[in-house]
Design a protein around this motif. Structure first.
Motif, mmCIF file in Angstrom:
data_model
loop_
_atom_site.group_PDB
_atom_site.id
_atom_site.type_symbol
_atom_site.label_atom_id
_atom_site.label_comp_id
_atom_site.label_asym_id
_atom_site.label_seq_id
_atom_site.Cartn_x
_atom_site.Cartn_y
_atom_site.Cartn_z
ATOM 1 N N ALA A 15 0.814 -1.217 0.000
ATOM 2 C CA ALA A 15 0.000 0.000 0.000
ATOM 3 C C ALA A 15 0.849 1.271 0.000
ATOM 4 O O ALA A 15 0.515 2.239 -0.677
ATOM 5 N N ARG A 16 1.932 1.267 0.755
ATOM 6 C CA ARG A 16 2.792 2.444 0.858
ATOM 7 C C ARG A 16 4.247 2.000 0.744
ATOM 8 O O ARG A 16 4.905 1.805 1.749
ATOM 9 N N PRO A 17 4.729 1.824 -0.465
ATOM 10 C CA PRO A 17 6.095 1.339 -0.650
ATOM 11 C C PRO A 17 7.139 2.258 -0.019
ATOM 12 O O PRO A 17 6.999 3.479 -0.040
ATOM 13 N N VAL A 18 8.145 1.638 0.548
ATOM 14 C CA VAL A 18 9.264 2.378 1.132
ATOM 15 C C VAL A 18 10.369 2.405 0.092
ATOM 16 O O VAL A 18 10.806 1.363 -0.390
ATOM 17 N N ARG A 19 10.818 3.592 -0.264
ATOM 18 C CA ARG A 19 11.800 3.725 -1.330
ATOM 19 C C ARG A 19 13.205 4.035 -0.814
ATOM 20 O O ARG A 19 14.142 4.113 -1.601
ATOM 21 N N SER A 20 13.363 4.184 0.469
ATOM 22 C CA SER A 20 14.667 4.544 1.016
ATOM 23 C C SER A 20 15.659 3.393 0.883
ATOM 24 O O SER A 20 15.284 2.227 0.782
ATOM 25 N N ARG A 21 16.933 3.722 0.907
ATOM 26 C CA ARG A 21 17.999 2.728 0.782
ATOM 27 C C ARG A 21 18.708 2.493 2.113
ATOM 28 O O ARG A 21 19.732 1.834 2.164
ATOM 29 N N ASP A 22 18.140 3.000 3.188
ATOM 30 C CA ASP A 22 18.744 2.806 4.509
ATOM 31 C C ASP A 22 18.255 1.497 5.126
ATOM 32 O O ASP A 22 17.727 0.628 4.434
ATOM 33 N N GLU A 23 18.422 1.335 6.425
ATOM 34 C CA GLU A 23 18.030 0.100 7.104
ATOM 35 C C GLU A 23 16.540 -0.168 6.984
ATOM 36 O O GLU A 23 16.114 -1.320 6.841
ATOM 37 N N ILE A 24 15.737 0.875 7.023
ATOM 38 C CA ILE A 24 14.288 0.725 6.925
ATOM 39 C C ILE A 24 13.911 0.176 5.552
ATOM 40 O O ILE A 24 13.119 -0.761 5.436
ATOM 41 N N GLY A 25 14.468 0.739 4.514
ATOM 42 C CA GLY A 25 14.185 0.270 3.165
ATOM 43 C C GLY A 25 14.660 -1.156 2.945
ATOM 44 O O GLY A 25 13.979 -1.964 2.302
ATOM 45 N N THR A 26 15.823 -1.482 3.489
ATOM 46 C CA THR A 26 16.346 -2.839 3.363
ATOM 47 C C THR A 26 15.446 -3.834 4.079
ATOM 48 O O THR A 26 15.125 -4.904 3.545
#
Length: 58
Positions: A15-26
């Motif tokens: 529903a809400r993709p995470v696009r970050s490349r940090d720990e959260i995105g990983t």
């Protein structure tokens, strides 16, 4: 996912993709992969396939 509602888990995760490349995105991408893999195994098991290791079929 803990309750086994894989369709709902997939809906929430997508529903809400995470696009970050940090720990959260990983962690998010890993969860998407695990959810998809688990859903595929459960679907195969329900359809009587033989690769889910449930022990009910060959």
């Amino acid at each position: 996912m803990a309750r086994g509602d894989l369709a709902e888990a997939a809906r929430i995760l997508n529903a809400r993709p995470v696009r970050s490349r940090d720990e959260i995105g990983t962690a998010y991408r890993a969860m998407l992969q695990m959810s998809g893999d688990l859903n595929a195994r459960v679907t195969v098991c329900r359809l009587g396939g033989g690769c889910c290791n449930c022990g009910r079929h060959g």
